[in-house]
Design a protein around this motif. Structure first.
Motif, mmCIF file in Angstrom:
data_model
loop_
_atom_site.group_PDB
_atom_site.id
_atom_site.type_symbol
_atom_site.label_atom_id
_atom_site.label_comp_id
_atom_site.label_asym_id
_atom_site.label_seq_id
_atom_site.Cartn_x
_atom_site.Cartn_y
_atom_site.Cartn_z
ATOM 1 N N VAL A 1 40.952 -74.434 42.409
ATOM 2 C CA VAL A 1 40.129 -74.815 41.244
ATOM 3 C C VAL A 1 38.673 -74.425 41.503
ATOM 4 N N VAL B 1 47.202 -79.446 41.691
ATOM 5 C CA VAL B 1 46.630 -80.795 41.815
ATOM 6 C C VAL B 1 47.495 -81.792 41.036
ATOM 7 N N GLN B 2 47.836 -81.434 39.779
ATOM 8 C CA GLN B 2 48.628 -82.343 38.939
ATOM 9 C C GLN B 2 49.986 -82.653 39.571
ATOM 10 N N LEU C 1 42.257 -70.742 38.530
ATOM 11 C CA LEU C 1 41.870 -72.090 38.120
ATOM 12 C C LEU C 1 43.098 -72.863 37.610
ATOM 13 N N SER C 2 43.875 -72.202 36.765
ATOM 14 C CA SER C 2 45.038 -72.863 36.172
ATOM 15 C C SER C 2 46.102 -73.165 37.241
ATOM 16 N N TRP D 1 44.865 -76.136 39.241
ATOM 17 C CA TRP D 1 44.940 -77.396 38.494
ATOM 18 C C TRP D 1 46.394 -77.889 38.421
ATOM 19 N N GLU D 2 47.301 -76.931 38.227
ATOM 20 C CA GLU D 2 48.739 -77.274 38.182
ATOM 21 C C GLU D 2 49.168 -77.857 39.534
#
Lengths: 127, 488
Positions: free
Chosen positions: B276, B295-296, B288-289, B292-293
């Motif tokens: 990220v 992390v989620q 970035l995506s 983020w995926e």
């Protein structure tokens, strides 16, 4: 004339770790290849000799320990420095105690990976 | 003659000096002569009946050795309790012997009574002491047996008989372990060999088939010449201690397993955050995506691992309800549908029309199914050998059972991994799992009286089939030790 980029093979069955280490090492000027288990890693090492290997221990199919023994017994591959990257210290201890015929790995990094520490370790081993 | 008198004391003197009661009685059982000791303790004779003198009776005794000697001309013996003139109770052994005339007719009977009061008191003490030791032997809260040199159990206490039955000279290994051959290591044999005290820890099985952990001590029993006659074996039931030890080991394993799991999750979060941050810096939306995926997903994994740890750590009281298999399956499918999509796994759900209803704790059943499905999705996520991944979730049923099947084409398991799949804290995912998921799925299924079967091959995928009885059985209730209730 610029020096060729050093290459690292990241061996780990967890895609997150492969993704993370690839990005970190590429951002720091290394060529990175990945493999998800020992069998696949051996194919890749034989196809193109990396300058260093980061190796997970617990993986399906062929574990990191077996892969490590294989390359240490191979005249062409035995010189490649290896950094063991694992979250299970007992695995590593078991590995160390069972390494009667093979020399220990050049480095050991426990998870979660310390970015600065692993970069420094790689620099020291292959620059 | 005078010389002879000096050598041998007169018979009368001997008669008087004898340390027992001696009396001569006629056919009417009247005492016509008695020695000094008799007179001292029972008073003057005055031709009184023996039963008056000895027992203060007015009629003769039911069995009278003197009368018997008059009748058959032989000696007789009996044991009596008599009372002296000062009221002291005395136990005596009575010998009656006929006195005959020259024609061999019995003219009188000599009765010799020896005072055995002290011996009787000692005998009583001994009996009480034996009784006390027998009580101790029977009531002591451990198993005590005595084995002969052939290992036959020749004596056993009550506690042993209650749990293992009467030994009836069976071999100790037959009674304790239901084996036909002697045990490899035998403390009884060691004691027989060296006469020392030995101990060992054994697992034995009771009549009801319960496994009992015992701490065994053996000691020799010696005969009068000091040779080993038999061996006493004392076994203490230490099952509760071993269970506690096992629970403590489990807690230790849980902590170590959680630490490993957290390390893996932290690594995933570190990796996600790195992607990220560098994605933002480099203006790289793809990175970035991806970050983020990551992390989620790791936050989701933390959530589900925390739930599993709580489920493991807390004794839950099941809340029984009549559940619809198809409906609960659809609920779980909805929870995981989005996650499967993110991972690029095709998740298919199918409920048979006759899936029907069953007795279950809805919260536990949901947790069990989510664990199985997450396990399959994860097995697909880490498999880079195939381009298309599928997880199939089906609910079917028979007349007696509801069945949930979760099948995937992920990394699969080899035989050893498959065998260990449901054991506590076992994970084939290294630092990436706590090993609690399948253990808890198995625990929930067992608590519902059901079973999980696993079919899997390395690199080919895995299929988990959960079968749960439609109705709670007595066995299920016993297993859970609960008849229903509220969760708190």
């Amino acid at each position: 004339m610029t020096e060729p980029r050093k290459s690292v093979l990241v061996v780990d069955d967890e895609p997150d770790v492969r993704e993370y280490l690839s990005a970190l090492l590429e951002d720091n000027g290394f060529d990175v290849a990945t493999a998800e288990d020992g069998t696949n890693a051996l194919d890749k090492v034989r196809a193109r000799l990396p300058d260093l290997i980061t190796l997970d221990i617990t993986m399906p199919e062929k574990s990191g320990v077996r892969f490590y023994r294989d390359i240490r017994e191979d005249e062409q591959l035995k010189h490649i420095p290896v950094i063991m990257v694992t979250g299970i210290s007992t695995d590593f201890e078991r590995f160390i105690s069972s390494r009667k015929q093979v020399p220990p790995p050049e480095g050991y990094m426990s998870k979660p990976i310390d970015q600065q520490k692993i970069l420094k370790m790689i620099e020291e081993l292959i620059s | 003659m005078a010389k002879e008198e000096n050598r041998e004391p007169p018979y009368d003197q001997l008669f008087q000096a004898m340390p027992c009661y001696i009396s001569i009685q006629n056919r009417d059982l009247r005492i016509i002569e008695a020695n000094d000791k008799f007179k001292r303790d029972f008073g003057t004779l005055n031709g009184r009946h023996c039963f008056e003198v000895y027992k203060g009776r007015t009629e003769k005794c039911e069995v009278c050795p003197v009368e018997q000697s008059f009748a058959d001309g032989l000696s007789h013996r009996s044991e009596e309790r008599v009372r002296t003139r000062d009221g002291r109770e005395v136990s005596v052994i009575v010998y009656s012997s006929p006195v005959k005339d020259q024609e061999g007719r019995v003219t009188s009977v000599m009765e010799v009574s020896t005072d055995v009061t002290e011996i009787k008191a000692l005998e009583e003490k001994l009996r009480m002491s034996e009784q006390r030791y027998r009580l101790l032997f029977d009531r002591v809260p451990c198993y005590i047996t005595v084995q002969d040199p052939e290992l036959n159990v020749i004596e056993a206490n009550q506690r042993f008989i209650e749990d293992f039955g009467r030994p009836e000279t069976r071999k100790c290994y037959e009674v304790y372990k239901h084996r036909r051959e002697e045990c490899l290591h035998c403390p009884v044999q060691e004691t027989l060999r060296d006469g020392g005290v030995h101990h060992s820890e054994e697992v034995v099985a009771s009549l009801d088939g319960d496994r009992i952990n015992t701490l065994v001590y053996t000691a020799p029993i010696l005969d009068t010449e000091g040779n080993i006659d038999s061996v006493m074996e004392m076994s203490t039931n230490i099952t509760p201690i071993r269970e506690l030890q096992s629970q403590l080991e489990s807690v230790g394993l849980l902590i170590s397993s959680i630490s490993h799991g957290i390390k893996g999750l932290l690594n995933g979060l570190d990796g996600g955050m790195y992607l990220v941050n560098t994605g933002l810096k480099k203006n790289n939306p793809e990175r970035l995506s991806k970050g983020w995926e990551m992390v989620q997903r790791n936050v989701d994994r933390i959530r589900s691992q925390v739930m599993n740890i709580l489920y493991y750590a807390k004794e839950r009281v099941p809340q029984w309800e009549r559940l619809n298999g198809g409906e609960i399956g659809a609920e779980v499918f909805k929870v995981l549908e989005a996650k499967a999509k993110e991972l690029g796994v095709m998740l298919r759900y199918d409920a048979a029309e006759d899936a029907g209803a069953f007795d279950g704790d809805p919260q536990a059943i949901r947790a069990m199914l989510i664990n199985l499905l997450e396990n399959s999705l994860d097995a697909c996520r880490v498999d880079s050998r195939k381009t298309v991944h599928r997880v199939t979730f089906e609910v079917t049923g028979t007349e007696d059972e509801i069945r949930f099947m979760v099948a995937d084409n992920g990394i699969g398991m080899d035989r050893e991994t498959r065998d260990k799949a449901a054991s506590l804290f076992f994970t084939s995912k290294g630092a990436k799992g706590t090993g609690l998921g399948l253990f808890i799925a198995n625990k929930i299924t067992t608590a519902h009286g059901g079973r999980i079967t696993v079919d899997s091959e390395l690199d080919r995928g895995a299929c988990f089939l959960v079968s749960i009885p439609r109705r709670r059985t007595i066995e299920t209730l016993e297993k859970i030790g609960n008849k229903g209730g509220r969760n708190d």
